[in-house]
Design an enzyme around this catalytic site. Structure first.
Site, PDB file in Angstrom:
ATOM      1  N   ASP A  94       0.854  -1.183   0.000  1.00 20.43           N
ATOM      2  CA  ASP A  94       0.000   0.000   0.000  1.00 20.43           C
ATOM      3  C   ASP A  94       0.894   1.238   0.000  1.00 20.43           C
ATOM      4  O   ASP A  94       2.114   1.139   0.078  1.00 20.43           O
ATOM      5  CB  ASP A  94      -0.964  -0.021   1.180  1.00 20.43           C
ATOM      6  CG  ASP A  94      -0.265  -0.012   2.529  1.00 20.43           C
ATOM      7  OD1 ASP A  94       0.948   0.262   2.575  1.00 20.43           O
ATOM      8  OD2 ASP A  94      -0.934  -0.276   3.538  1.00 20.43           O
ATOM      9  N   ASP A 268      -7.677  -7.738   0.824  1.00 25.38           N
ATOM     10  CA  ASP A 268      -6.737  -7.924   1.930  1.00 25.38           C
ATOM     11  C   ASP A 268      -7.436  -7.507   3.207  1.00 25.38           C
ATOM     12  O   ASP A 268      -8.335  -6.660   3.179  1.00 25.38           O
ATOM     13  CB  ASP A 268      -5.472  -7.079   1.738  1.00 25.38           C
ATOM     14  CG  ASP A 268      -5.685  -5.646   2.208  1.00 25.38           C
ATOM     15  OD1 ASP A 268      -5.298  -5.341   3.351  1.00 25.38           O
ATOM     16  OD2 ASP A 268      -6.263  -4.834   1.453  1.00 25.38           O
TER      17      ASP A 268
END
Length: 377
Positions: A94, A268
């Site tokens: 991320d 996720d």
């Protein structure tokens, strides 16, 4: 089959649900995919070999945590995140934006980026779109995220729109900073809170940037599930059908089923690992709380039909004892069970889409959860 380029192929459809493959030099990711979260370079309480054996093709690393400790430059000197952490398959990172907005102290945000103080030691840092991409490059991840501003819900419409527009400008800067990296991808992140017209605007603008993949961010942050699903119904029809779609931070098994039905390919969430550390197991029977006294003398395993040793070979009484005693093995076994169940669910989803019976699979799965755990002894 791996490839020197990044590619995505839809192999089967059932309604809006898609089954496919993402191909990268480090491996193929079967979709829909659940990515175990390796926040600080480790999937908590698990060996990497275990994670792979459970069926995970890709894991997630967190830019914010890794830049603070041990540091992106150090990871690069040690061969990148794959070498450093012992995971040979693809890794998605991320951008660090969500953690900066939620964890960091004394943050100041402007057009250029965001300055903040570490939640660990108070040291000052600056995160810009360019620096986020640079850090992810040092980590050598295969799929990288743009830097974005994620607002907490509920949020005033004016503030939500400002953050969405800023995230679009940052996406352009991230695209330039990322450049052309064969075999890797940068995803844009659709923002806009719970406001349909802002989600539409964000999705259309990112689509025009012709990125290799698209994430949906700013959901699963406390809003009702119906709101999340409504936003997916707005966004998914806009995004290119030939590109993967990633719903960030989601979620529960039920969230996953319903999001796959709306066209999401990747997920996720820390839930299976975090729940395992707190005595909660995910199973075909729904959630099982091993702290409950009903398990104290139950010699049965969590699920005798599971292929996972943690689920099949240890009694509920022993798991209850480990959890109540605060033993590390309890967290390890329940995390193992939970990740095994999530990958079992994803395998079933992929097979059901390929066979054209995803609706039946969803109904059977949710009925199993509704029936609940096996009766107490």
């Amino acid at each position: 089959m791996t490839t020197e380029n990044f590619g995505f192929k839809v192999l089967a459809r059932d309604g809006a649900a898609r089954q496919g493959e993402i191909s990268m030099p480090r491996g193929v990711v079967r979709t829909p995919a659940f990515m175990p979260v390796g926040t600080a370079g480790t999937v908590k309480a698990m060996y990497m070999d275990q994670v792979k054996e459970l069926g995970a093709d890709i894991i997630l690393g967190n830019t914010y945590h890794l830049m603070l400790r041990p540091g992106a430059e150090r990871v690069a000197r040690l061969g990148g995140l794959h070498e450093f952490g012992g995971w040979k398959g693809p890794i998605l990172t991320d951008s660090g934006g969500f953690q900066v907005m939620s964890l960091a102290q004394l943050r100041k945000l402007n057009e250029h980026g965001v300055t903040f103080r570490s939640h660990i030691d108070g040291k000052a840092y600056e995160m810009t779109p360019e620096r986020s991409i640079e850090i992810q490059g040092l980590l050598d991840s295969d799929i990288q995220m743009q830097l974005d501003e994620c607002v907490a819900l509920p949020s005033p419409e004016k503030n939500t729109e400002r953050a969405m527009e800023l995230s679009l400008r940052w996406a352009e800067r991230c695209k330039v900073a990322f450049g052309d990296q064969p075999g890797k991808a940068m995803f844009g992140i659709v923002q806009g809170g719970d406001i349909a017209r802002l989600r539409e605007r964000s999705a259309e603008a990112l689509k025009a940037m012709d990125l290799k993949g698209y994430s949906v961010g700013g959901l699963a942050v406390g809003e009702p599930q119906e709101v999340m699903l409504d936003m997916l119904e707005v966004v998914c029809p806009i995004l290119p059908t030939e590109k993967p779609r990633y719903l960030m931070g989601v979620g529960t098994p039920d969230d996953i089923l319903k999001s796959v039905a709306r066209g999401i390919d990747m997920f996720d969430c820390v839930m299976p690992t975090r729940a395992g550390r707190h005595g909660l197991a995910f199973t075909r029977f729904g959630k099982v709380n091993l702290r409950n006294a009903r398990h104290a003398e139950d010699h049965r395993p969590l699920d005798p039909q599971s292929d996972c040793p943690a689920s099949r070979d240890y009694s509920r009484a022993y798991l209850h004892h480990l959890v109540k005693s605060g033993e590390a093995l309890g967290a390890m076994l329940l995390t193992w069970n939970n990740l095994a169940y999530y990958q079992y669910l994803m395998k079933g989803i992929r097979a059901a889409i390929a066979d054209g019976n995803f609706s039946d699979f969803t109904a059977e799965t949710t009925e199993g959860w509704a029936r609940g755990d096996m009766p107490a002894l």
